[in-house]
Design an enzyme around this catalytic site. Structure first.
Site, mmCIF file in Angstrom:
data_model
loop_
_atom_site.group_PDB
_atom_site.id
_atom_site.type_symbol
_atom_site.label_atom_id
_atom_site.label_comp_id
_atom_site.label_asym_id
_atom_site.label_seq_id
_atom_site.Cartn_x
_atom_site.Cartn_y
_atom_site.Cartn_z
ATOM 1 C CG ASP A 1 -2.116 -0.947 1.037
ATOM 2 O OD1 ASP A 1 -2.256 -1.490 -0.084
ATOM 3 O OD2 ASP A 1 -2.875 -1.151 2.004
ATOM 4 C CD GLU B 1 -0.501 -5.166 -9.978
ATOM 5 O OE1 GLU B 1 -1.549 -5.138 -9.288
ATOM 6 O OE2 GLU B 1 0.049 -6.213 -10.353
#
Ligand SMILES: [Mg+2]
Length: 456
Positions: free
Chosen positions: A345, A371
């Site tokens: 994160d 992502e």
């Protein structure tokens, strides 16, 4: 909250006079002397209210109003038209151009402050709701359904002991598509009333009841608390009007009532109340309607799709072609596997920060998921988009990412990116995204940490 008010008037003396009146009430005043200037100041300064003169050389007030309401950056700002014209039809023209209210020159101080006070209260509610929406729908743009809801006929309760007045206002309102109910009819049918009331038209002058008591009652009773109260009063009954406004009446109309004005004010109040209601519902729905990705603060897939469609349309309408950059963090799964999701994160957040400082203000940076990132570049050629993507790639690879603040542990991160550019009329968002992903795949296959584009 002291509002900032933009005063637009071509005559210096008028601007000065209005400025003095408003500043005496602690409002902050911005000035513009013509339409072009008004549009600029409104967009850059985002005033809370605009007072707009109708008669100006060059672009007149109606046109300025239409443009302000047509621009998503300024469409939410309430506009009060100032007109020297006393014909009802001219005043109503302003409301038709999208104005929220109007005042006749010479402007009566009482009416001016009453209108500004009402708009201020409305603004405060709308602003708070827009803020809470968490989604940054700054434009206040509404969907088609929502726009339709704003225009639907209103349910109106008329409170007036004079049957003749009731007849006079009932006909034009019903002809305009509204439902009208008197107090007696409402009491008789209360069990059948399923649609909530939008507006109470409350007569203040020459009434047998205490109108202020009724006004307070409507304001505080659950089922009518959010209703708009338009009070109807004779010009000589200023004091009682002022008290009604203090008690929460939302608008005033002078008697004898001019039907066109009545219809225009009912439409404005209905729209305003329903807009607030729509915002309220959006807040309730919360994340579902959010356009921002909570982790990174970038736009989410929903917003990305909207903006793709919007900019594609503009490209098709003859604007400069748009480009998109599809970016994907290299070996991101390994980061999660080796260092845990918290580290992952942190990488995503830092990655988002680095993209944001390396794009132009008009670029729209989205995180559709995982992502994957997508930068929509409006009015940008393929070459320029490749250069921009290359700048992002370098910014990511230039310095390692910290994944743990306690230990200061850092890892190297790289990104691969694919660029696609609008190719002409039959190009679609889906095709553009497909080409960008194909280019991204080429970049990955060629060893990652690079930017590729593919010809259509
Ligand atoms: Mg003028």
């Amino acid at each position: 909250m002291s509002a900032r008010i933009l005063v637009v008037d071509d005559i210096l003396a008028n601007r000065r006079l209005m400025q003095a009146k408003l500043e005496a009430k602690y409002y902050t005043v911005l000035l513009a002397e013509n339409g072009v200037q008004a549009l600029q100041v409104a967009e850059t300064e985002q005033p809370e209210i605009i007072l707009l003169d109708v008669m100006m050389p060059g672009m007149d007030g109606y046109e300025v109003c239409r443009r302000l309401k047509g621009n998503p950056a300024t469409s939410h700002i309430p506009i009060v038209m100032l007109t020297a014209l006393s014909e009802a039809s001219d005043r109503i023209r302003g409301l038709e151009a999208g104005a929220d209210d109007f005042l006749t020159k010479p402007v009566d101080d009482f009416a001016l402050m009453a209108r500004i006070g009402a708009l201020n209260r409305y603004n405060a509610v709308a602003l708070e709701l827009r803020k809470r929406e968490a989604s940054g729908v700054k434009s206040g743009a509404l969907s088609e359904d929502e726009n339709e809801a704003l225009e639907r006929g209103a349910n109106i309760l008329v409170v007036d002991t004079n049957p003749r007045t009731i007849r006079e206002i009932r006909y034009p309102l019903e002809a305009a598509g509204h439902s009208v109910l008197t107090l007696e009819e409402a009491e008789g049918r209360s069990a059948l009333m399923t649609d909530p009331l939008d507006i109470v038209l409350l007569a203040l002058s020459d009434q047998a009841y205490d109108p202020l008591r009724l006004c307070a009652h409507f304001r505080t009773t659950g089922s009518t608390r959010s209703v708009s109260i338009i009070v109807m009063a004779h010009d000589r009954d200023r004091e009682i009007v002022a008290k009604a406004l203090d008690l929460g009446a939302t608008d005033v109309i002078s008697t004898p009532v001019i039907p066109e004005e009545l219809i225009a004010r009912v439409a404005t109040q209905t729209r305003r109340a329903r807009y607030v209601e729509i915002l309220r519902q959006r807040v309730d729905k919360g994340l579902e309607l959010s356009v921002v990705d909570q982790l990174t603060g970038l736009y989410n897939r929903r917003y990305m799709n909207n903006q793709m469609a919007l900019w594609l349309r503009r490209s098709a309408q003859g604007g400069s072609p748009m480009s998109v950059v599809s970016a994907d963090i290299d070996h991101f799964k390994a980061v999660n596997d080796m260092y845990g999701h918290e580290a992952g994160d942190r990488v995503l957040q830092e990655f988002a920060n680095r993209i944001m400082v390396n794009v132009r203000p008009k670029d729209i940076v989205c995180r559709p998921g995982g992502e994957e990132f997508l930068v929509i570049m409006p009015e940008t050629s393929g070459d320029l988009a490749c250069t921009a993507a290359e700048r992002i790639r370098r910014a990511i690879a230039a310095e390692p990412f910290e994944i743990d603040s306690a230990s200061g542990k850092e890892i190297d991160i790289t990104v691969s990116a694919g660029v696609a550019t609008y190719t002409g009329d039959d190009d679609t968002a889906a095709d553009m995204l497909k080409r960008a992903d194909k280019a991204l795949y080429v970049a990955k296959s060629a060893g990652r940490n690079q930017v590729k584009s593919v010809a259509a």
